[in-house]
Design a protein around this motif. Structure first.
Motif, PDB file in Angstrom:
ATOM      1  N   GLY B 146       0.650  -1.393  -0.129  1.00 25.19           N
ATOM      2  CA  GLY B 146      -0.102   0.110  -0.101  1.00 25.19           C
ATOM      3  C   GLY B 146       1.052   1.088  -0.041  1.00 25.19           C
ATOM      4  O   GLY B 146       0.420   2.349  -0.522  1.00 25.19           O
ATOM      5  N   THR B 147       1.983   1.303   0.717  1.00 27.08           N
ATOM      6  CA  THR B 147       2.838   2.448   0.662  1.00 27.08           C
ATOM      7  C   THR B 147       4.091   2.376  -0.468  1.00 27.08           C
ATOM      8  O   THR B 147       4.865   3.129  -0.384  1.00 27.08           O
ATOM      9  N   ARG B 148       3.799   1.446  -1.422  1.00 22.66           N
ATOM     10  CA  ARG B 148       4.649   1.484  -2.477  1.00 22.66           C
ATOM     11  C   ARG B 148       6.246   1.471  -2.169  1.00 22.66           C
ATOM     12  O   ARG B 148       6.828   2.333  -2.469  1.00 22.66           O
ATOM     13  N   PRO B 149       6.281   0.404  -1.665  1.00 25.70           N
ATOM     14  CA  PRO B 149       7.947   0.588  -1.126  1.00 25.70           C
ATOM     15  C   PRO B 149       8.683   0.050  -2.158  1.00 25.70           C
ATOM     16  O   PRO B 149       8.546  -0.600  -3.146  1.00 25.70           O
ATOM     17  N   VAL B 150      10.157   0.399  -2.133  1.00 21.66           N
ATOM     18  CA  VAL B 150      10.997   0.265  -3.142  1.00 21.66           C
ATOM     19  C   VAL B 150      11.516  -1.322  -3.020  1.00 21.66           C
ATOM     20  O   VAL B 150      11.837  -2.079  -3.847  1.00 21.66           O
ATOM     21  N   VAL B 151      11.451  -1.808  -1.772  1.00 19.99           N
ATOM     22  CA  VAL B 151      11.681  -3.340  -1.711  1.00 19.99           C
ATOM     23  C   VAL B 151      10.957  -3.969  -0.502  1.00 19.99           C
ATOM     24  O   VAL B 151      10.566  -3.173   0.474  1.00 19.99           O
ATOM     25  N   LEU B 152      10.885  -5.162  -0.796  1.00 22.10           N
ATOM     26  CA  LEU B 152       9.998  -5.813   0.191  1.00 22.10           C
ATOM     27  C   LEU B 152      10.978  -6.891   1.220  1.00 22.10           C
ATOM     28  O   LEU B 152      11.669  -7.701   0.385  1.00 22.10           O
ATOM     29  N   LEU B 153      10.916  -6.929   2.246  1.00 24.20           N
ATOM     30  CA  LEU B 153      11.733  -7.975   3.153  1.00 24.20           C
ATOM     31  C   LEU B 153      10.807  -8.936   3.806  1.00 24.20           C
ATOM     32  O   LEU B 153       9.803  -8.374   4.471  1.00 24.20           O
ATOM     33  N   LEU B 154      11.080 -10.091   3.677  1.00 30.66           N
ATOM     34  CA  LEU B 154      10.097 -11.240   4.212  1.00 30.66           C
ATOM     35  C   LEU B 154      10.804 -12.068   5.071  1.00 30.66           C
ATOM     36  O   LEU B 154      11.891 -12.735   4.550  1.00 30.66           O
ATOM     37  N   ASP B 155      10.376 -12.159   6.106  1.00 36.17           N
ATOM     38  CA  ASP B 155      11.159 -13.194   7.029  1.00 36.17           C
ATOM     39  C   ASP B 155      10.287 -14.662   7.278  1.00 36.17           C
ATOM     40  O   ASP B 155       9.319 -14.829   7.883  1.00 36.17           O
ATOM     41  N   GLU B 156      10.953 -15.638   6.710  1.00 39.17           N
ATOM     42  CA  GLU B 156      10.144 -17.001   6.422  1.00 39.17           C
ATOM     43  C   GLU B 156       8.836 -16.931   6.436  1.00 39.17           C
ATOM     44  O   GLU B 156       8.018 -17.484   7.091  1.00 39.17           O
ATOM     45  N   PRO B 157       8.268 -16.370   5.232  1.00 40.54           N
ATOM     46  CA  PRO B 157       6.867 -16.078   5.074  1.00 40.54           C
ATOM     47  C   PRO B 157       6.027 -17.261   5.042  1.00 40.54           C
ATOM     48  O   PRO B 157       4.857 -17.513   5.035  1.00 40.54           O
ATOM     49  N   PHE B 158       6.766 -18.369   4.540  1.00 39.98           N
ATOM     50  CA  PHE B 158       5.764 -19.660   4.295  1.00 39.98           C
ATOM     51  C   PHE B 158       6.223 -21.038   5.294  1.00 39.98           C
ATOM     52  O   PHE B 158       5.632 -21.971   5.133  1.00 39.98           O
ATOM     53  N   ALA B 159       7.036 -20.330   6.222  1.00 35.85           N
ATOM     54  CA  ALA B 159       7.375 -21.574   7.139  1.00 35.85           C
ATOM     55  C   ALA B 159       6.276 -22.011   8.258  1.00 35.85           C
ATOM     56  O   ALA B 159       6.227 -23.179   8.608  1.00 35.85           O
ATOM     57  N   ALA B 160       5.272 -21.032   8.425  1.00 36.59           N
ATOM     58  CA  ALA B 160       4.239 -21.665   9.262  1.00 36.59           C
ATOM     59  C   ALA B 160       3.076 -22.251   8.594  1.00 36.59           C
ATOM     60  O   ALA B 160       2.044 -22.406   9.196  1.00 36.59           O
ATOM     61  N   LEU B 161       3.162 -22.408   7.330  1.00 36.87           N
ATOM     62  CA  LEU B 161       1.775 -22.839   6.759  1.00 36.87           C
ATOM     63  C   LEU B 161       1.674 -24.373   6.451  1.00 36.87           C
ATOM     64  O   LEU B 161       3.027 -25.098   6.261  1.00 36.87           O
ATOM     65  N   ASP B 162       0.482 -24.935   6.430  1.00 37.17           N
ATOM     66  CA  ASP B 162       0.605 -26.336   6.092  1.00 37.17           C
ATOM     67  C   ASP B 162       0.825 -26.457   4.653  1.00 37.17           C
ATOM     68  O   ASP B 162       1.000 -25.617   3.924  1.00 37.17           O
ATOM     69  N   SER B 163       1.455 -27.948   4.101  1.00 38.26           N
ATOM     70  CA  SER B 163       2.059 -27.699   2.932  1.00 38.26           C
ATOM     71  C   SER B 163       1.349 -27.470   1.541  1.00 38.26           C
ATOM     72  O   SER B 163       1.789 -26.880   0.750  1.00 38.26           O
ATOM     73  N   ASP B 164       0.007 -27.879   1.732  1.00 35.57           N
ATOM     74  CA  ASP B 164      -0.715 -27.360   0.764  1.00 35.57           C
ATOM     75  C   ASP B 164      -0.800 -25.703   0.499  1.00 35.57           C
ATOM     76  O   ASP B 164      -0.733 -25.324  -0.631  1.00 35.57           O
ATOM     77  N   THR B 165      -1.452 -24.929   1.521  1.00 30.81           N
ATOM     78  CA  THR B 165      -1.488 -23.724   1.451  1.00 30.81           C
ATOM     79  C   THR B 165       0.057 -23.123   1.231  1.00 30.81           C
ATOM     80  O   THR B 165      -0.016 -22.176   0.338  1.00 30.81           O
ATOM     81  N   ARG B 166       0.983 -23.871   1.633  1.00 28.71           N
ATOM     82  CA  ARG B 166       2.169 -23.089   1.216  1.00 28.71           C
ATOM     83  C   ARG B 166       2.777 -23.172  -0.230  1.00 28.71           C
ATOM     84  O   ARG B 166       3.133 -21.970  -0.587  1.00 28.71           O
ATOM     85  N   SER B 167       2.511 -24.205  -0.835  1.00 33.96           N
ATOM     86  CA  SER B 167       2.662 -24.131  -2.080  1.00 33.96           C
ATOM     87  C   SER B 167       2.032 -23.115  -2.934  1.00 33.96           C
ATOM     88  O   SER B 167       2.576 -22.529  -3.802  1.00 33.96           O
ATOM     89  N   SER B 168       0.731 -23.053  -2.458  1.00 34.91           N
ATOM     90  CA  SER B 168      -0.248 -21.974  -3.441  1.00 34.91           C
ATOM     91  C   SER B 168       0.435 -20.513  -2.911  1.00 34.91           C
ATOM     92  O   SER B 168       0.310 -19.616  -3.845  1.00 34.91           O
ATOM     93  N   CYS B 169       0.690 -20.529  -1.697  1.00 32.43           N
ATOM     94  CA  CYS B 169       1.356 -18.949  -1.258  1.00 32.43           C
ATOM     95  C   CYS B 169       2.612 -18.817  -1.947  1.00 32.43           C
ATOM     96  O   CYS B 169       3.049 -17.538  -2.415  1.00 32.43           O
ATOM     97  N   ILE B 170       3.601 -19.832  -1.967  1.00 33.02           N
ATOM     98  CA  ILE B 170       4.736 -19.395  -2.925  1.00 33.02           C
ATOM     99  C   ILE B 170       4.392 -19.077  -4.486  1.00 33.02           C
ATOM    100  O   ILE B 170       4.914 -18.199  -4.834  1.00 33.02           O
ATOM    101  N   GLN B 171       3.426 -19.922  -4.903  1.00 31.36           N
ATOM    102  CA  GLN B 171       3.064 -19.571  -6.201  1.00 31.36           C
ATOM    103  C   GLN B 171       2.558 -18.145  -6.349  1.00 31.36           C
ATOM    104  O   GLN B 171       2.846 -17.396  -7.358  1.00 31.36           O
TER     105      GLN B 171
END
Lengths: 273, 362, 273, 362
Positions: B146-171
């Protein structure tokens, strides 16, 4: 379900051996409530007379207004202190924490002596404030001062606990979204600690209106409820002091209940919001 | 883009030193390392939550080393997404715009656009507590963008998801990044995320950057023992290079020898890394003889796997070997069988052992 | 290290705006301590005379012995209650919790009235116990009764917190290793809650020796320290009551320090054990 | 051995119903299932921590359904090992013997034996707080075995360990079990642990036991959608069986068809499970024509993996395909390439879709 597994026969987790001695203390507290309530309810005339007594009404008014004033002062000064404590990690922090806890562990009359010495007309705070027109000895401001002093740890510790539960990560993310330190505190930290702030205020208010020793040592008059109960008690009016105590407990219960209903949804976030 | 030069920070037990790397505009970089390597602290320092002890951070060409987080034009998401629990989805997404003082009507339009973009319009009035993991991630991304950042920092964004949700989130994140040309720096502990998402992988340990490069490069040619472990090599042996007599050098490992495609230096010690799936097993030497490494051994354990079995072979040195049922349609190997393992010299990867005993990457 | 990153210039996390208002409360507490300590230290003769006064010594003895007795009673009854509360998950548990908290929120003189009504010679507890030879009115047992009543929540809540932190899994594993319910409590739960039990005892003791209102309403005599300070204060002996308060604070600090040294390693397990 | 018959329990939101299975003496059983399936609760109920609402638990031939935990002769270890933090390693290991009233001298000998057996003699005086994860596990096992239990229950014993320690701990437990003939029931969420350790796998979900059998059987022939997901099938499609004209039935999936080795019933709906590694990709049909399933498609994404690449192929239905560099030494496939996928009918596994819509394993 086989009959062999009837729940009544599986005793692996029964706590009865612990409840039995424990119930001694709970029983004393229940008896203590009854010993006030039963005589009063058996003699409603005294209750009615007490409730209509202008001295009693005035004491209630003084006590409650002083209590709210004390909580207001605590909110303005104790909230920032609690936040600073919750976000500091320096070695001297434990010194400040110990100081904050002192009114909690002080004997009540020592606290009273301190408040008197601080706020009497020649005291280090009573003197300068007296020149601004604030008198503490045997006056309303004295009651408020005593109440603030004894309730500091109740308010500060509860609110600090609340701030401590607001993840620093939320504040960090708010900063990356463009919020300054101050706006982060107001838009994120404060709303998320609402529940603990209200709880701290309630605790502090309860402690404030119940204080006796510190209040009478700086300001026996105007009479607060605590003092009035003691006064009637020592002057032979046990039935009357019972009635006042009953009214006080009743009123506090009503206030606590109203508070609970009003704040039931504070700090709870879900789809019904 | 974002560039970090000589960045150092000390915080509690953590100590990052002289970290230097750049994430080019529009690219995706994944930061890996064992737990306790300092990955999250590095991200937090780049975002400006802690003062660095030295070095500079540049975002979009501007030196922001001393700027507070709100001036850095960086979007940030922690592993649990850190949504504001007291605000609705709409309130979360519009938070940055509110802080920027965007007037209410204009804000509404932008927020509607973001909610639509992330397919969360129907969740606008919900509180974060009522969202699933995948929904939370979309809200966190919409809020950060929303604030149009120049760069996005993500800290283990997929680590807490179950495996099905994880693949779709990565996609979803991959699609988002490809469509918008976002610059992303992400912490991860899973190799598949690096393969799937990253243009560049950084591997760090104990506060030091060990290696960087394309995922397939870093994972096939690790330069440190720690990187080899992150790259998932099942066999890591230790050996010494010696002259083989034909002018080339081979490696002495225990009682055995091995030939590698790269040229080891005489007398040097090496970690020898071989993937279990790169070793072929037969009952006896075949026509390929001489074309690679042949190692005699005996099967000491056989364990079934999804696509075949994993064998432990003891010979001149121990080997872990994965046998696919497609590669070896012969009757399966059993405990005690005499076998011959064949290893292509190109699949033998060497890492020089640091000269100092007890060096930091042993 | 480049000069650009000199730590002094990165102000992202400064809390000064919160410390300034917060320091008002901390300052009042520091002043309160000074206002007792400075006059006493400027006039050591009064301090010496007070320390040697048999009335003061007797009051100290009564207060401390009564405090320890109260804590002993709490340990025997409050420990099982705390454990039962920590391991119960029934809906009526909150009723018991509320009852336990009542002495915490009661105004002090209401608590005093309750203790008097319960333990006076015609009271529901004072009557039967009187027949066993225990007199409470103006007697040592009355002081203990008042102290127990007001300290219940301090002890029970601290110890319950301690039991709550002992993972049920440890108790479960102990059971599979052949320990009965009782032996599990003694060999696993109790040792792991030591720190909180000692802390609860200290809190309860501090609360007990500081109580004024409840004590004077059932037993003004024998004088406890709190009452003695008030008595000297009202009879014009401010300097003397300052000296007693100073001695009390000093003695408590020494006791707390000794306690801390003695229990420093309680509940801490590592290789140095 | 241990046998559970018709066991039921309700506790908070959890509800196990009519669980029946047996762990034969000296065997190793692994219990799997999605999180929230009730695995830990089942273990705890068998150990006697909670009263069952029905059914029986038999340990070593004795009905212990109503016995308290201390009478059941069951050893138990939670994921974090739950060592007593106030006792030394020696104190932990001797705890059970002390409770059993074994005299001090005799106890000393037994404990020394256990410490030696688990190679933790040197740790005897240490407190659990100073131990590594692997050491903790050995202490927990020594402690549990001190009372000579009939069966050992382990709740995710390897989940909290880093990957190196994990493999060596798994190996230790395997060796222990093989040498002592212990009966073990273990909860796990990792397929490799089942392959490595288990004689029998149980899969449960939502309080119900779905399937049991040898690991290789359960994972190659799942009987439920949930089991297929735990077994790691990358492709799970839905289709309907129809008469193919040649007397056999084939499966209609979207616009395409597929032949399976098993015989589907006409008109029935099936989940069709195929592993990504069981699909072969070529540029055009080869001589094998007719011998299996040929599916035309187009590569829509290519991602590098440790041993090759994972491709997404869109055709009559979407497929995820793993291409090993050993299987396909031809120039790699790229986005947009037209390809043909070949699937051996023996590698197409069918699970009947439950008749009731919204049935419990959909």
């Amino acid at each position: 379900m086989t009959p062999a597994a009837a729940p009544g026969r599986f005793k692996g987790r029964s706590l009865i051996a612990f409840w039995i001695p424990g119930m001694v203390l709970v029983g004393i507290i229940v008896l203590a409530l009854l010993v006030i309530a039963i005589p009063v309810l058996q003699n409603l005339e005294i209750l009615a007379a007490t409730a209509a007594d202008p001295v009693v009404l005035h004491a209630f008014l003084v006590t409650f207004v002083a209590g709210f004033t004390a909580v207001g002062i605590l909110a303005l000064t104790g909230t920032p202190l609690a936040y600073a404590l919750s976000r500091t990690d320096a070695p001297w922090k434990s010194v400040v924490e110990t100081l904050v806890d002192i009114p909690l562990v002080l004997p009540h009359t020592v606290a009273g002596l301190m408040v008197y010495l601080l706020f009497m007309s020649q005291g280090p705070l009573g003197g300068p404030l007296g020149e601004l027109g604030l008198t503490f000895e045997d006056a309303f401001p004295g009651i408020v001062a005593a109440m603030v002093f004894v309730s500091i740890p109740y308010y500060v510790n509860a609110v600090r606990e609340g701030f401590g539960r607001v993840p620093v990560q939320l504040e960090n993310v708010a900063r990356t979204l463009g919020a300054s330190k101050g706006r982060t505190f107001i838009s994120v930290t404060l709303p998320l600690a609402t529940r603990h702030i209200l709880y701290g205020a309630l605790l502090a208010w309860g402690r404030a209106i119940g204080e006796f020793a510190a209040v009478i040592m700086i300001a026996y008059f105007p009479l607060v409820i605590s003092s009035l109960i003691y006064y009637r008690f020592t002057t032979g009016g046990i039935a009357e002091s019972q009635a006042i105590a009953f009214l006080l407990i009743l009123l506090c219960m009503v206030l606590f209940f109203v508070f609970r209903v009003l704040t039931r949804r504070a700090g709870v976030y879900d789809d019904r919001g | 883009m974002i560039a970090v030069e000589g960045l150092g920070i000390t915080r509690g037990a953590f100590n990052l030193s002289a970290i230097t790397f750049a994430v080019p505009a529009g690219s995706y970089t994944i930061l890996m390392g064992p737990s306790g390597a300092g990955k999250t602290l590095l991200l937090e320092t780049i975002a400006g939550f802690y003062p660095p002890s030295g070095g500079t951070v540049t975002v979009g060409g501007v030196d922001v080393t001393l700027d507070p987080p709100e001036k850095r034009r960086i979007g940030f998401a922690y592993q649990d997404y850190s949504l504001f629990p007291h605000l609705t989805v709409e309130g979360n997404v519009s938070f940055g715009l509110r802080m920027a003082g965007v007037p209410s009507r204009q804000r509404g339009e932008t927020v509607q656009g973001l909610l639509a973009r992330f397919n969360i319009l129907s969740l606008a009035g919900r509180y974060p507590g009522a969202l699933s993991g995948g929904e939370k991630q979309r809200v966190a991304l919409a809020r950060a963008l929303g604030t149009r950042p120049v760069v996005l920092l993500l800290d283990e964004p997929f680590a807490a998801l179950d495996s099905d949700t994880r693949s779709s989130c990565i996609q979803e994140v991959k699609t988002l990044q490809q469509e918008t040309g976002l610059t992303i720096l992400q912490v991860s502990h899973a190799r598949d995320e690096a393969y799937l998402l990253a243009d560049q992988v950084l591997v760090m340990d104990k506060g030091v950057l060990l290696q960087s490069g394309r995922p397939s490069e870093v994972f096939s040619r690790p330069a440190h023992r720690t990187v080899a472990s992150i790259a998932g090599f099942e066999n890591v042996l230790e050996g010494t290079a010696e002259a083989a007599g034909d002018g080339t050098n081979h490696l002495i490992i225990g009682q055995g020898t091995l030939v590698a495609d790269s040229a080891p230096k005489t007398g040097e010690k090496y970690f020898i890394c071989i993937r279990a799936g790169d070793i072929a097993l037969t009952r006896e030497k075949t026509g390929k003889e001489g074309a690679g490494n042949w190692i005699d051994g005996q099967v000491v354990s056989v364990i079934a796997t999804d696509l075949g079995s994993r064998l432990r072979v003891e010979g001149a040195f121990p080997l872990t070997v994965d046998v696919s049922r497609h590669l070896a349609p012969v009757p399966g190997f059993r405990n005690g069988d005499r076998v011959v393992a064949w290893i292509d010299p190109r699949d033998v990867h060497l890492i020089p052992v640091p000269a100092l005993p007890g060096g930091e990457d042993r």
